[in-house]
Design a protein around this motif. Structure first.
Motif, mmCIF file in Angstrom:
data_model
loop_
_atom_site.group_PDB
_atom_site.id
_atom_site.type_symbol
_atom_site.label_atom_id
_atom_site.label_comp_id
_atom_site.label_asym_id
_atom_site.label_seq_id
_atom_site.Cartn_x
_atom_site.Cartn_y
_atom_site.Cartn_z
ATOM 1 N N ASP A 10 -22.200 -3.388 -26.733
ATOM 2 C CA ASP A 10 -23.415 -3.513 -27.528
ATOM 3 C C ASP A 10 -24.219 -4.756 -27.148
ATOM 4 O O ASP A 10 -25.017 -5.238 -27.921
ATOM 5 C CB ASP A 10 -23.063 -3.544 -29.028
ATOM 6 C CG ASP A 10 -22.021 -4.596 -29.348
ATOM 7 O OD1 ASP A 10 -21.720 -4.712 -30.542
ATOM 8 O OD2 ASP A 10 -21.532 -5.274 -28.427
ATOM 9 N N LYS A 216 -22.665 4.517 -27.690
ATOM 10 C CA LYS A 216 -23.693 3.551 -27.284
ATOM 11 C C LYS A 216 -23.884 3.547 -25.771
ATOM 12 O O LYS A 216 -25.016 3.457 -25.281
ATOM 13 C CB LYS A 216 -23.315 2.145 -27.758
ATOM 14 C CG LYS A 216 -23.675 1.849 -29.208
ATOM 15 C CD LYS A 216 -23.504 0.366 -29.493
ATOM 16 C CE LYS A 216 -24.044 0.008 -30.871
ATOM 17 N NZ LYS A 216 -23.981 -1.446 -31.127
ATOM 18 N N MET A 233 -29.854 4.664 -31.535
ATOM 19 C CA MET A 233 -28.689 5.071 -32.329
ATOM 20 C C MET A 233 -29.112 5.451 -33.735
ATOM 21 O O MET A 233 -28.628 6.446 -34.302
ATOM 22 C CB MET A 233 -27.680 3.933 -32.386
ATOM 23 C CG MET A 233 -26.939 3.658 -31.087
ATOM 24 S SD MET A 233 -25.613 4.828 -30.735
ATOM 25 C CE MET A 233 -24.369 4.282 -31.903
#
Length: 242
Positions: A10, A216, A233
């Motif tokens: 992330d 992701k 997302m």
């Protein structure tokens, strides 16, 4: 159960993504063409969902989907991709709308297989499409897109578990990962896996976290800017709730 630490997915340190490769190459290189072919094969289902809702004819939608992707893979429509669009999802939806508009304007009557270059797509991947009476074509596209992203994230997680010798555990807990399992069934699954309930819950927490990272990573592959992953997302989960 323990797992090796994995790099976080992330942050902004993603590898060059498939969509970025396509935008840079404009399908003029082997690398760009392969990246485009991978994306087309992966995201065939959302286009089918959109066309099926628009045409209300599964066979016609299938034929037009193959014709649309054949054109993309031939290097035509992809040349119009603009970097500022940023999302393969947005580009693909706009491209298929333009294709359908042109098809209707020309009053094209395609015959089964007539003049269409075969494209290796998996019709079964479309699965049960949303009821077109309940969703607009755009919403059907976005929902199927979200389902495809989640499915590919699950496939990536399954492959990791298989490499680690935990595929049986993955298959047992998959319903809990997808929300298809019953909360009360955790104790039974834990016992079947030879684990205490607390250890099982901890393992599930780690697996869910890893699934989110896999999703992701898949989302990042469809964007040209990794800083927009969280935004995409959120759009994904919003589409699932539609």
């Amino acid at each position: 159960m323990t797992t090796e630490p994995r790099p976080a997915l992330d942050d902004a340190s993603f590898h060059t993504t498939r969509w970025t490769r396509v935008c840079l190459a404009k399908a003029d290189s082997d690398d760009g063409r392969k990246a485009l072919a991978d994306l087309c094969a992966a995201y065939y289902a959302p286009v089918m969902a959109f066309l099926r809702c628009e045409l209300r004819d599964a066979e016609a939608a299938r034929e037009l989907s193959h014709a649309f992707f054949a054109g993309m893979l031939a290097g035509g429509t992809i040349r119009t991709a603009e970097e500022e669009r940023g999302r393969f999802r947005s580009y693909l939806l706009g491209a298929v709308k333009h294709f359908l508009s042109h098809h209707r304007a020309a009053a094209l009557r395609m015959k089964r297989g007539g003049g269409v270059v075969p494209v290796p797509m998996d019709d079964e991947a479309v699965g049960a499409l949303p009821d077109p009476r309940q969703l607009s074509p755009d919403a059907a596209f976005d929902r199927q897109w979200a389902l495809t992203v989640l499915s590919r994230g699950l496939d990536a997680l399954r492959a990791e578990c298989r490499d680690e010798g935990r595929e049986d555990f993955f298959e047992r807990v998959k319903p809990l990962l997808t929300g298809d399992g019953e909360h009360g069934g955790q104790a039974e699954i834990a016992e079947a896996c030879g684990m205490g309930l607390e250890a099982f819950r901890m393992a599930m927490h780690r697996l869910k976290k890893r699934l989110r990272q896999c999703v992701k990573a898949e989302v990042a592959g469809t964007l040209d800017d990794p800083t927009r992953v969280q935004e995409e997302m959120e759009a994904l989960f919003a589409a699932l709730g539609s």
